[in-house]
Design a protein around this motif. Structure first.
Motif, mmCIF file in Angstrom:
data_model
loop_
_atom_site.group_PDB
_atom_site.id
_atom_site.type_symbol
_atom_site.label_atom_id
_atom_site.label_comp_id
_atom_site.label_asym_id
_atom_site.label_seq_id
_atom_site.Cartn_x
_atom_site.Cartn_y
_atom_site.Cartn_z
ATOM 1 N N ASP A 1 0.818 -1.229 0.000
ATOM 2 C CA ASP A 1 0.000 0.000 0.000
ATOM 3 C C ASP A 1 0.848 1.274 0.000
ATOM 4 O OD1 ASP A 1 0.857 -0.335 2.635
ATOM 5 O OD2 ASP A 1 -1.130 -0.762 3.429
ATOM 6 N N THR B 1 -4.653 0.970 6.831
ATOM 7 C CA THR B 1 -4.918 1.422 5.457
ATOM 8 C C THR B 1 -6.407 1.737 5.267
ATOM 9 O OG1 THR B 1 -3.210 -0.160 4.761
ATOM 10 C CG2 THR B 1 -4.490 0.853 3.023
ATOM 11 N N TRP C 1 -4.717 7.888 4.032
ATOM 12 C CA TRP C 1 -5.247 6.627 3.499
ATOM 13 C C TRP C 1 -6.626 6.805 2.847
ATOM 14 C CZ3 TRP C 1 -1.420 3.494 2.992
ATOM 15 C CH2 TRP C 1 -0.393 3.458 3.948
#
Length: 435
Positions: free
Chosen positions: A371, A409, A416
């Motif tokens: 991510d 996340t 995020w």
């Protein structure tokens, strides 16, 4: 069945042929050094040696599969259609490169045994890799080469029906810190307040007290959301919980806390759970053994999978420790700051120990995107573009896409924003039929 004739059957040779033929292309493969047996075989067959026997499907072999130990290899990377390859083998060969030698070089991580620059955490850098330097890190080249080999074989044996594999997704949820404020204990909470006070992060102090007194939801506690997504998905999520001791690098929760244990058990009811080994366990077998035992006690079952803290790998020691502990799967192989295919493949492969010249029972699941890489793109549109690019690369070879996300996340924290949507794109990519 595909029969391969060669002048010497070595562990390296068997290892890479089984990966490409069986694990990528789905065809059984056998080997022979007897010319008579090769001639008598009436199905798929190729010769892999220095000289062609006759008019058979022939691939001129590079020496690497018949060597032992490490040599000073400097691969000459060249363009091959829409991709790149190395170990060019001349015009007589049915395909212009020895894809088996090149695949072995990437899968066994040959370059990571050679002298290289490491980052501050002792990790092999993407920028040090052959794939990055020659611009093919973004492609699962081992699988692409395997499909080129398949096409050439199909032209020679048009009546043979090759099995088809399907694109799939294996989402990894990494849990270094399950909660931002909960279960931290008095001293850590007090230290956090002082730190926020000096940084003038007054909102954090307010949120911390609201969470501690159960008046607000902990921002990192996204487990209900993730489990709901799991219930709706055909792909099994794999969680990695850190249960090691608090240290400079690992700032998780004490695994003796009942609420943390019950969280792990709750997640394990819906998803697969593995161990995120602590930073210091990587070089300390006894610490790793203790963490494995602790996780098995929590799960009340044998631990199957692990992932090393900070994605740090010391080859071959890190993997030898896992093998000794009878951990069968590892999900550490990948780059934290770059998307792409560290081992050149989007097909899980067995770790080959170059020092002992043996295929081990440890299966390596190389991840292709973390991510954090998507944070490099400022707009959500650019993030989606980056994500779709790598999904399409895996789809083209019907491979298995392995992304790494974290529990935070999916939080409402500003950096995020939009990541829930990105995660949905990943899950939905497996619902479409293969292009």
């Amino acid at each position: 069945m595909l029969l391969v004739y060669t002048h010497a059957i070595t562990p390296r040779f068997k290892y890479v042929f089984k990966h490409i033929c069986t694990r990528v292309l789905g065809i059984e493969v056998a080997f022979t050094t007897k010319i008579e047996e090769f001639i008598a075989h009436d199905s798929l067959k190729i010769s892999y040696t220095k000289q062609q026997l006759g008019s058979e499907f022939f691939i001129k072999s590079h020496d690497i599969l018949f060597e032992q130990g490490l040599n000073d290899i400097d691969p000459n990377v060249q363009k091959w259609g829409q991709t790149k390859c190395f170990f060019f083998n001349g015009e007589k060969s049915a395909i212009p490169f020895d894809i088996f030698a090149a695949s072995f070089y990437l899968l066994c991580r040959y370059e990571e045994y050679l002298p290289h620059v490491k980052d501050q955490y002792g990790r092999f850098l993407a920028t040090e890799s052959l794939a990055y330097k020659h611009g093919f890190l973004h492609q699962p080249v081992v699988d692409i080469w395997a499909y080129k080999f398949k096409d050439a074989l199909q032209a020679q044996y048009p009546e043979y029906v090759f099995p088809e594999r399907r694109y799939s997704v294996k989402p990894i949820i990494d849990i270094p810190i399950p909660y931002r404020y909960k279960l931290k204990g008095v001293m850590r909470s007090f230290g956090g307040v002082i730190k926020d006070l000096f940084a003038l992060k007054l909102k954090n102090i307010y949120t911390r007290f609201m969470v501690i007194f159960n008046l607000q939801h902990d921002p990192f506690d996204t487990f209900k959301y993730i489990i709901n997504r799991q219930k709706q998905s055909k792909f099994k999520f794999l969680f990695f919980f850190l249960i090691g001791d608090y240290s400079t690098f690992d700032k998780g929760i004490n695994p003796n806390k009942r609420k943390f244990v019950s969280l792990i058990k709750h997640v394990a009811d819906y998803c697969e759970v593995g161990l995120k080994t602590s930073f210091f366990s990587i070089d300390n077998f006894s610490i790793m053994k203790k963490e494995k035992q602790k996780m098995e006690d929590i799960l009340n079952s044998t631990l199957k999978a692990s992932r090393q803290s900070f994605s740090k790998l010391n080859l071959p020691e890190s993997y030898r420790n896992l093998i000794e502990l009878e951990i069968l799967e590892d999900y550490t192989m990948g780059y934290v700051n770059h998307k792409g295919f560290r081992a050149g493949s989007c097909t899980p492969f067995f770790f080959y120990d170059l020092d002992y010249e043996v295929q081990t029972p440890l299966k390596v699941y190389s991840y292709h995107l973390m991510d954090y890489v998507l944070l490099k793109n400022h707009s959500l549109l650019d993030k989606k573009k980056t994500l779709n690019e790598i999904i399409n690369e895996v789809k083209q070879v019907n491979g298995e896409f392995i992304p790494v996300f974290h529990n935070y996340t999916f939080s409402d924290i500003e950096r995020w924003q939009g990541f829930k949507e990105l995660f949905n794109i990943i899950l939905e990519s497996g619902n479409e039929s293969n292009d």
